[in-house]
Design an enzyme around this catalytic site. Structure first.
Site, PDB file in Angstrom:
ATOM      1  N   ASP A  85       0.851  -1.128   0.034  1.00 43.86           N
ATOM      2  CA  ASP A  85      -0.154  -0.036   0.207  1.00 43.86           C
ATOM      3  C   ASP A  85       0.882   1.269  -0.172  1.00 43.86           C
ATOM      4  O   ASP A  85       1.814   1.112   0.896  1.00 43.86           O
ATOM      5  CB  ASP A  85      -0.851  -0.063   1.315  1.00 43.86           C
ATOM      6  CG  ASP A  85      -2.085  -1.011   1.063  1.00 43.86           C
ATOM      7  OD1 ASP A  85      -2.308  -1.595  -0.010  1.00 43.86           O
ATOM      8  OD2 ASP A  85      -2.956  -0.752   1.813  1.00 43.86           O
ATOM      9  N   HIS A 136      -6.145   2.335  -4.873  1.00 45.76           N
ATOM     10  CA  HIS A 136      -6.409   2.454  -3.706  1.00 45.76           C
ATOM     11  C   HIS A 136      -7.280   3.767  -3.461  1.00 45.76           C
ATOM     12  O   HIS A 136      -7.217   4.190  -2.339  1.00 45.76           O
ATOM     13  CB  HIS A 136      -4.841   2.481  -2.832  1.00 45.76           C
ATOM     14  CG  HIS A 136      -5.046   2.092  -1.447  1.00 45.76           C
ATOM     15  ND1 HIS A 136      -5.806   1.160  -0.915  1.00 45.76           N
ATOM     16  CD2 HIS A 136      -4.431   2.755  -0.354  1.00 45.76           C
ATOM     17  CE1 HIS A 136      -5.785   1.071   0.072  1.00 45.76           C
ATOM     18  NE2 HIS A 136      -4.872   1.970   0.708  1.00 45.76           N
ATOM     19  N   HIS A 140      -8.229   8.324  -0.651  1.00 41.13           N
ATOM     20  CA  HIS A 140      -8.372   7.312   0.467  1.00 41.13           C
ATOM     21  C   HIS A 140      -9.170   7.673   1.517  1.00 41.13           C
ATOM     22  O   HIS A 140      -9.147   7.799   2.780  1.00 41.13           O
ATOM     23  CB  HIS A 140      -6.776   7.639   1.101  1.00 41.13           C
ATOM     24  CG  HIS A 140      -6.522   6.241   2.060  1.00 41.13           C
ATOM     25  ND1 HIS A 140      -6.714   6.143   3.086  1.00 41.13           N
ATOM     26  CD2 HIS A 140      -5.976   5.202   1.522  1.00 41.13           C
ATOM     27  CE1 HIS A 140      -6.159   5.064   3.920  1.00 41.13           C
ATOM     28  NE2 HIS A 140      -5.514   4.355   2.698  1.00 41.13           N
ATOM     29  N   HIS A 235       3.692  -2.186   3.824  1.00 38.63           N
ATOM     30  CA  HIS A 235       3.550  -0.505   3.374  1.00 38.63           C
ATOM     31  C   HIS A 235       4.884  -0.117   2.730  1.00 38.63           C
ATOM     32  O   HIS A 235       5.842  -0.287   3.560  1.00 38.63           O
ATOM     33  CB  HIS A 235       2.970   0.192   4.408  1.00 38.63           C
ATOM     34  CG  HIS A 235       1.494  -0.067   4.899  1.00 38.63           C
ATOM     35  ND1 HIS A 235       1.047  -0.950   5.517  1.00 38.63           N
ATOM     36  CD2 HIS A 235       0.580   0.959   4.758  1.00 38.63           C
ATOM     37  CE1 HIS A 235      -0.143  -0.842   5.846  1.00 38.63           C
ATOM     38  NE2 HIS A 235      -0.476   0.305   5.049  1.00 38.63           N
TER      39      HIS A 235
END
Length: 266
Positions: A85, A136, A140, A235
């Site tokens: 991510d 994504h 967000h 991440h």
């Protein structure tokens, strides 16, 4: 005493008859209802009953499949699907890409608008080196709180349009809900737009940039819990992930695993 036993047996006869009829029809007596994907927002979560085996998710593989969604890959093979991510560039993504290139390991990077806007060269490198760049969302937000299909589409389309402007390529149709928040409606909305929703079956607390785990702490979470068909979430903002990734991939390879693209899920 004998009369009470006869009476109890007579009371049970209707149930026995019903059970026999259902059995002959290829059915079974009702049991407790299985867990279902929530209609309201929920957070994706996992439990690990046994180390080295697939975890139990909030929803089953079968329940997610009806929405083109996954949290596990092929559990019959020693394969790992690497995903990252990417909320913003923190100076570590190129080191991560170097480690992936060294191991010839494909990965998926789920990016937001800020990542593309501030690090377009890194995004282009991801695409050029054969990695999936996934959606994504642009801002967000909690997408499970968005009820309008039009508003849902706008978040995903804005990111996809920016990616195409930056790379000249169409964004692959893989979607990860921000914060892991999801609902049945959320999954339907993504599916209607042609996206495959990708959760994860292994992750650890690596996102606090001012409180990074040590390498030993990372290995303690990522090695014992690895399993066949794992979709791993890391991440890219994590210094620890960048520092250990080369060695981590080596350790997983030594355990017999190979790395596969999310394309294999389809």
């Amino acid at each position: 005493m004998l009369q009470r036993m006869r009476n109890a047996f007579l009371l049970m006869l209707p149930l026995l008859f019903l059970g026999a009829m259902l059995y002959l029809q290829g059915k079974t007596l009702p049991t407790a209802a299985p867990a279902i994907i929530p209609a309201s927002a929920d957070n994706w979560g996992l439990s690990f009953p046994n180390e080295g085996q697939s975890p139990v998710g909030n929803a089953s593989v079968q329940e997610l499949a009806q929405y083109d969604a996954w949290f596990l890959g092929d559990t019959s093979r020693k394969v790992i699907y690497l995903t990252f991510d990417c909320g913003y560039e923190n100076g570590y993504t190129e080191q991560i890409l170097d480690a992936l290139k060294k191991h010839n390991a494909p990965a998926a990077f789920f990016v937001v608008g800020n990542m593309i806007e501030t690090a377009p060269d890194i995004i282009r490198r991801m695409a050029e080196e054969g990695h999936i760049v996934g959606n994504h969302t642009f801002h967000h937000p909690d997408m499970s709180a968005i009820s309008s299909q039009e508003a849902f589409r706008k978040e995903l389309d804005a990111l996809a349009d920016l990616y195409q402007e930056t790379t000249g390529q169409e964004l692959p149709r893989f979607y990860r809900p921000p914060q892991g928040k999801y609902s049945a409606e959320n999954l339907r909305q993504a599916q209607a737009l042609g996206y495959k929703t990708v959760f994860w079956s292994l992750a650890y607390v690596d996102w606090y940039v001012d409180n990074q785990p040590t390498a030993e702490q990372a290995y303690a979470k990522l090695l014992p819990r690895i399993h066949d068909g794992a979709i791993v979430l890391l991440h890219s903002t994590s210094k620890t992930n960048a520092d250990i990734l080369d060695e981590l991939l080596t350790k997983w390879e030594n355990m017999g695993y190979r790395f596969a693209s999310l394309e294999e899920l389809a």
